[in-house]
Design a protein around this motif. Structure first.
Motif, mmCIF file in Angstrom:
data_model
loop_
_atom_site.group_PDB
_atom_site.id
_atom_site.type_symbol
_atom_site.label_atom_id
_atom_site.label_comp_id
_atom_site.label_asym_id
_atom_site.label_seq_id
_atom_site.Cartn_x
_atom_site.Cartn_y
_atom_site.Cartn_z
ATOM 1 N N SER A 116 0.869 -1.272 0.143
ATOM 2 C CA SER A 116 0.170 -0.061 -0.008
ATOM 3 C C SER A 116 0.799 1.269 -0.069
ATOM 4 C CB SER A 116 -0.927 -0.062 1.115
ATOM 5 O OG SER A 116 -0.179 0.173 2.277
ATOM 6 N N ARG A 117 2.075 1.047 0.426
ATOM 7 C CA ARG A 117 3.019 2.516 0.254
ATOM 8 C C ARG A 117 3.203 2.658 -1.086
ATOM 9 N NH1 ARG A 117 6.626 4.112 4.252
ATOM 10 N NH2 ARG A 117 8.227 4.132 2.452
ATOM 11 N N ARG A 118 3.199 1.879 -1.928
ATOM 12 C CA ARG A 118 3.560 1.781 -3.430
ATOM 13 C C ARG A 118 2.303 2.059 -4.282
ATOM 14 N NH1 ARG A 118 7.151 -1.751 -1.487
ATOM 15 N NH2 ARG A 118 6.064 -3.517 -1.905
ATOM 16 N N ARG A 119 1.070 1.768 -3.840
ATOM 17 C CA ARG A 119 -0.418 1.748 -4.619
ATOM 18 C C ARG A 119 -1.292 2.132 -3.345
ATOM 19 N NH1 ARG A 119 -1.826 -4.051 -6.464
ATOM 20 N NH2 ARG A 119 -3.427 -2.920 -7.547
ATOM 21 N N PRO A 120 -1.351 3.461 -3.613
ATOM 22 C CA PRO A 120 -2.342 4.257 -2.917
ATOM 23 C C PRO A 120 -3.826 3.622 -2.980
ATOM 24 C CG PRO A 120 -1.047 5.762 -3.980
ATOM 25 C CD PRO A 120 -0.628 4.341 -4.479
ATOM 26 N N GLU A 121 -4.167 2.960 -3.753
ATOM 27 C CA GLU A 121 -5.616 2.439 -4.144
ATOM 28 C C GLU A 121 -6.022 1.349 -3.115
ATOM 29 O OE1 GLU A 121 -3.225 0.217 -7.436
ATOM 30 O OE2 GLU A 121 -3.189 2.247 -6.408
ATOM 31 N N LEU A 122 -4.915 0.740 -2.500
ATOM 32 C CA LEU A 122 -4.897 -0.084 -1.459
ATOM 33 C C LEU A 122 -5.128 0.620 -0.108
ATOM 34 C CD1 LEU A 122 -2.207 -2.890 -2.612
ATOM 35 C CD2 LEU A 122 -4.561 -2.915 -2.942
ATOM 36 N N GLN A 123 -4.956 1.439 -0.166
ATOM 37 C CA GLN A 123 -4.998 2.257 1.277
ATOM 38 C C GLN A 123 -6.490 2.080 2.124
ATOM 39 O OE1 GLN A 123 -2.288 3.685 3.140
ATOM 40 N NE2 GLN A 123 -3.606 3.445 4.562
ATOM 41 N N PRO A 124 -7.350 2.157 1.379
ATOM 42 C CA PRO A 124 -8.731 1.929 1.963
ATOM 43 C C PRO A 124 -8.825 0.558 2.551
ATOM 44 C CG PRO A 124 -9.198 2.984 0.050
ATOM 45 C CD PRO A 124 -7.632 2.752 0.097
ATOM 46 N N TYR A 130 -6.917 -2.284 9.752
ATOM 47 C CA TYR A 130 -6.390 -1.760 11.169
ATOM 48 C C TYR A 130 -7.655 -1.554 11.763
ATOM 49 C CZ TYR A 130 -1.568 -1.459 10.071
ATOM 50 O OH TYR A 130 -0.210 -1.761 9.705
ATOM 51 N N GLU A 131 -8.725 -0.904 11.217
ATOM 52 C CA GLU A 131 -9.797 -0.735 11.995
ATOM 53 C C GLU A 131 -10.636 -2.050 12.544
ATOM 54 O OE1 GLU A 131 -12.605 1.251 13.971
ATOM 55 O OE2 GLU A 131 -10.830 2.377 13.194
ATOM 56 N N THR A 132 -10.489 -2.946 11.575
ATOM 57 C CA THR A 132 -11.223 -4.280 12.106
ATOM 58 C C THR A 132 -10.491 -4.791 13.451
ATOM 59 O OG1 THR A 132 -11.772 -4.528 9.824
ATOM 60 C CG2 THR A 132 -11.936 -6.437 11.191
ATOM 61 N N TYR A 133 -9.399 -4.883 13.296
ATOM 62 C CA TYR A 133 -8.640 -5.680 14.405
ATOM 63 C C TYR A 133 -8.814 -4.742 15.662
ATOM 64 C CZ TYR A 133 -6.445 -9.368 11.712
ATOM 65 O OH TYR A 133 -6.113 -10.495 11.085
ATOM 66 N N ARG A 134 -8.484 -3.389 15.472
ATOM 67 C CA ARG A 134 -8.677 -2.300 16.657
ATOM 68 C C ARG A 134 -10.094 -2.569 17.306
ATOM 69 N NH1 ARG A 134 -5.556 1.905 13.570
ATOM 70 N NH2 ARG A 134 -3.651 2.080 14.842
ATOM 71 N N THR A 135 -11.128 -2.466 16.449
ATOM 72 C CA THR A 135 -12.431 -2.791 16.811
ATOM 73 C C THR A 135 -12.839 -4.186 17.506
ATOM 74 O OG1 THR A 135 -13.264 -1.270 15.075
ATOM 75 C CG2 THR A 135 -14.955 -2.528 16.093
ATOM 76 N N ILE A 155 -2.561 -2.599 23.410
ATOM 77 C CA ILE A 155 -2.513 -4.015 23.051
ATOM 78 C C ILE A 155 -2.493 -4.290 21.546
ATOM 79 C CG2 ILE A 155 -4.015 -5.978 23.002
ATOM 80 C CD1 ILE A 155 -5.352 -4.976 25.738
ATOM 81 N N TRP A 156 -3.073 -3.661 20.678
ATOM 82 C CA TRP A 156 -2.990 -3.819 19.329
ATOM 83 C C TRP A 156 -1.435 -3.632 18.797
ATOM 84 C CZ3 TRP A 156 -3.888 -5.791 15.107
ATOM 85 C CH2 TRP A 156 -3.362 -5.687 13.888
ATOM 86 N N PHE A 157 -0.858 -2.416 19.372
ATOM 87 C CA PHE A 157 0.520 -2.334 18.985
ATOM 88 C C PHE A 157 1.326 -3.351 19.547
ATOM 89 C CE2 PHE A 157 -0.377 2.684 18.792
ATOM 90 C CZ PHE A 157 -0.699 2.612 17.699
ATOM 91 N N ALA A 158 1.416 -3.893 20.549
ATOM 92 C CA ALA A 158 2.007 -5.178 21.022
ATOM 93 C C ALA A 158 1.702 -6.183 20.181
ATOM 94 C CB ALA A 158 1.730 -4.981 22.486
ATOM 95 N N LEU A 159 0.428 -6.366 20.158
ATOM 96 C CA LEU A 159 0.286 -7.780 19.150
ATOM 97 C C LEU A 159 0.813 -7.582 17.762
ATOM 98 C CD1 LEU A 159 -1.209 -10.255 19.090
ATOM 99 C CD2 LEU A 159 -3.375 -9.326 18.423
ATOM 100 N N ASP A 160 0.602 -6.362 17.310
ATOM 101 C CA ASP A 160 1.094 -6.346 15.707
ATOM 102 C C ASP A 160 2.564 -6.250 15.639
ATOM 103 O OD1 ASP A 160 0.579 -5.511 13.355
ATOM 104 O OD2 ASP A 160 0.862 -3.556 13.351
ATOM 105 N N GLY A 161 3.293 -5.894 16.601
ATOM 106 C CA GLY A 161 4.720 -6.131 16.782
ATOM 107 C C GLY A 161 5.097 -7.650 16.930
ATOM 108 N N MET A 162 4.377 -8.292 17.584
ATOM 109 C CA MET A 162 4.521 -9.573 18.276
ATOM 110 C C MET A 162 4.402 -10.480 17.034
ATOM 111 S SD MET A 162 3.650 -10.760 21.900
ATOM 112 C CE MET A 162 2.186 -9.456 22.262
#
Length: 192
Positions: A116-124, A130-135, A155-162
């Protein structure tokens, strides 16, 4: 490069071969990156004709978007994040499942996040990821009566990093999971 948002069929009806193609997409991308994603590679992995890929998804980008939704659903289902946790221990066990299992699903997801860094159309789609996991985390915490500001994000940041670390350099994460459980336990005791 187009920046149009790719539509996603939410809750598309189950069709023969469709789920096999989504699983195959996750596997192909997890093993070879997006550059390996071709209709023929997906069809070979799924054991079907490559014309079925276009029939079910229309285009490569629609396939990617729907495979991301599929991967999120599979991940949340396997970790029991779709059902309310009975206790903070059950919630922590679900987080542990996310951190330790489903390597192909997580590798697929991180490939898309980086792309998504190279293809902005993937950003949504990334935003929805991210929203689904955070929710899901926030919903579990709310069900447990835990409403401290920043707890779900921590919790999300820790989990994402792990999860990322387990993909790149698998190792022992018991101590990190222990501290994450302690954070949840402390929050539960604080709110009671």
């Amino acid at each position: 490069m187009s920046t149009a948002t790719l539509p996603v069929e939410q809750n598309a009806p189950a069709q023969p071969g469709r789920e096999a193609l989504l699983r195959a997409t996750v596997t192909v991308v997890a093993q070879g990156g997006l550059r390996a994603l071709t209709y023929r590679a997906i069809a070979a992995e799924a054991g079907v004709s490559h014309s079925l890929v276009r029939y079910h998804f229309g285009c490569r980008d629609q396939l990617i978007a729907q495979a991301l939704d599929y991967s999120i659903d599979q991940s949340l289902e396997a970790s029991s994040m779709r059902q309310p946790a009975a206790s903070y221990r059950d919630f922590a066990a679900g987080l542990e499942t996310l951190a330790r299992r489903q390597e192909d699903i997580h590798a697929f997801q991180y490939e898309l996040l980086l792309e998504s860094r190279r293809r902005p159309e993937l950003q949504p789609h990334v935003d929805r990821y991210y929203e689904t996991y955070r929710t899901a985390i926030s919903t579990q915490l709310a069900h447990l009566g835990l409403h401290q500001a920043g707890l779900a994000e921590t919790i999300w940041f820790a989990l994402d990093g792990m999860v990322f670390q387990q993909l790149v350099a698998p190792g022992e994460i018991d101590s990190a999971l222990h501290y994450l459980r302690q954070i949840i336990k402390s929050a539960a005791q604080f709110d009671t």
